[in-house]
Scaffold this motif. Structure first.
Motif, PDB file in Angstrom:
ATOM      1  N   CYS A 134       0.696  -1.144  -0.084  1.00 57.17           N
ATOM      2  CA  CYS A 134       0.017  -0.050  -0.076  1.00 57.17           C
ATOM      3  C   CYS A 134       0.850   1.144  -0.110  1.00 57.17           C
ATOM      4  N   ALA A 135       1.864   1.341   0.917  1.00 59.06           N
ATOM      5  CA  ALA A 135       2.878   2.200   0.759  1.00 59.06           C
ATOM      6  C   ALA A 135       3.601   2.460  -0.701  1.00 59.06           C
ATOM      7  N   LEU A 136       3.711   1.493  -1.106  1.00 62.80           N
ATOM      8  CA  LEU A 136       4.610   1.627  -2.682  1.00 62.80           C
ATOM      9  C   LEU A 136       3.536   2.269  -3.536  1.00 62.80           C
ATOM     10  N   LEU A 137       2.351   1.757  -3.403  1.00 59.22           N
ATOM     11  CA  LEU A 137       1.418   2.107  -4.621  1.00 59.22           C
ATOM     12  C   LEU A 137       0.475   3.254  -4.380  1.00 59.22           C
ATOM     13  N   HIS A 138       0.673   3.860  -3.031  1.00 60.67           N
ATOM     14  CA  HIS A 138      -0.432   5.077  -2.544  1.00 60.67           C
ATOM     15  C   HIS A 138      -0.352   6.199  -3.706  1.00 60.67           C
ATOM     16  N   ASP A 139       0.748   6.548  -4.394  1.00 63.95           N
ATOM     17  CA  ASP A 139       0.629   7.742  -5.357  1.00 63.95           C
ATOM     18  C   ASP A 139       0.463   7.109  -6.602  1.00 63.95           C
ATOM     19  N   ILE A 140       0.223   5.925  -7.031  1.00 65.64           N
ATOM     20  CA  ILE A 140       0.252   5.347  -8.461  1.00 65.64           C
ATOM     21  C   ILE A 140      -0.755   6.070  -9.308  1.00 65.64           C
ATOM     22  N   GLY A 141      -1.805   6.771  -8.634  1.00 64.50           N
ATOM     23  CA  GLY A 141      -2.738   7.477  -9.454  1.00 64.50           C
ATOM     24  C   GLY A 141      -2.378   8.740 -10.089  1.00 64.50           C
ATOM     25  N   ASP A 142      -1.157   9.377  -9.816  1.00 60.44           N
ATOM     26  CA  ASP A 142      -0.533  10.616  -9.926  1.00 60.44           C
ATOM     27  C   ASP A 142      -0.679  10.698 -11.571  1.00 60.44           C
ATOM     28  N   THR A 143      -0.472   9.855 -12.177  1.00 59.06           N
ATOM     29  CA  THR A 143      -0.511   9.961 -13.778  1.00 59.06           C
ATOM     30  C   THR A 143      -1.795  10.003 -14.344  1.00 59.06           C
ATOM     31  N   LEU A 144      -2.779   9.239 -14.025  1.00 56.52           N
ATOM     32  CA  LEU A 144      -3.953   9.438 -14.653  1.00 56.52           C
ATOM     33  C   LEU A 144      -5.110  10.106 -13.684  1.00 56.52           C
ATOM     34  N   GLY A 145      -4.696  10.283 -12.471  1.00 54.55           N
ATOM     35  CA  GLY A 145      -5.851  11.018 -11.391  1.00 54.55           C
ATOM     36  C   GLY A 145      -5.381  12.007 -10.823  1.00 54.55           C
ATOM     37  N   SER A 146      -4.456  12.997 -11.506  1.00 49.58           N
ATOM     38  CA  SER A 146      -3.950  13.790 -10.875  1.00 49.58           C
ATOM     39  C   SER A 146      -4.841  14.890  -9.837  1.00 49.58           C
TER      40      SER A 146
END
Length: 198
Positions: free
Chosen positions: A83-95
Motif C-alpha cells: 500500500c505504501a509503494l502504490l499509494h501515489d500510483i494514481g498521480d499520472t491518470l488521476g492527478s
C-alpha cells in the motif's frame, strides 16, 4: 487474445444478451489468464512515475520507493508495504484524485483499514502543506470519528510526508516486486471472485 489462440477462442456474440454458456466459459478462461499478469501491469504503471518530479526534490517513483522502504524497515507487514509503494500510483491518470485511483486498484486485495488509509491519505497529507495552497490544513479532521483516523495520520507522518529525501537509500523497485506479486495473486473481495476460481 490474451492466450494467443486468436478467434478460435473468442465468444461468438455481438451483443451480450446473445451470449451462451460456451461464450462465457471462453471469456472466463481468458480472464483468468489475463488476471495473472495484473501485478506486472500495476508495476509497469508505477514505473511511469520515474522521472516525474513535479517540482519535488525527488521524482514520484523514488517517493513511492522511499515511502515503502521506510514502512518495510519499520517492520510493517507486506500488505501495508505494498500500500505504501502504490499509494501515489494514481498521480499520472488521476492527478485531481490520485488517492481514489490507488484505492480502486488495491481494493480487491487489501484489508479495510489499509484501503481506507490509501483512499484518504490525500486529505491527511494536506496537514503538512495545504495552508501554503490556500486550503484547510485540518481537512483531515472531517474523519476524526473514523476508527482508521490514527492509522492514516501515522502513515502520512512516519512514511509519506517524510519520503522526499534525495540522500535516503531506498530499496530498488525489484525488491518489492515479489511482495506486489503475492498481494495481487490473492484477491480478498471482488464481485468476480467466484467466477475467477479455477
Amino acid at each position: 487474445m490474451a492466450d494467443g489462440q486468436g478467434a478460435a477462442q473468442s465468444a461468438k456474440f455481438t451483443q451480450m444478451l446473445d451470449g451462451t454458456q460456451e461464450d462465457w466459459d471462453i471469456i472466463a478462461k481468458n480472464a483468468r489468464v489475463f488476471n495473472k499478469g495484473l501485478a506486472k501491469r500495476v508495476l509497469d504503471h508505477l514505473r511511469l512515475l520515474d522521472g516525474d518530479f513535479g517540482g519535488y526534490p525527488i521524482d514520484r517513483l523514488e517517493h513511492s520507493l522511499q515511502t515503502a522502504t521506510r514502512a518495510h524497515r519499520d517492520g510493517r507487514d507486506e500488505e501495508y508495504v505494498v500500500c505504501a509503494l502504490l499509494h501515489d500510483i494514481g498521480d499520472t491518470l488521476g492527478s485531481m484524485n490520485h488517492p481514489d485511483v490507488a484505492a480502486a486498484i488495491l481494493k480487491p486485495f487489501v484489508s479495510e483499514e489499509n484501503l481506507w488509509m490509501v483512499a484518504n491519505h490525500g486529505a491527511f497529507q494536506g496537514y503538512y502543506f495545504f495552508e501554503y495552497l490556500g486550503l484547510d490544513k485540518n481537512m483531515r479532521d472531517q474523519f476524526k470519528d473514523s476508527p482508521h483516523y490514527q492509522r492514516c495520520a501515522e502513515f502520512c507522518h512516519k512514511y509519506d510526508q517524510a519520503a522526499f529525501d534525495p540522500d535516503y537509500e531506498s530499496e530498488p523497485l525489484e525488491f518489492f516486486v515479489p511482495m506486489v506479486e503475492r498481494i495481487f495473486s490473492k484477491p480478498k473481495k471482488s464481485m468476480y471472485l467466484k467466477a475467477m476460481e479455477e
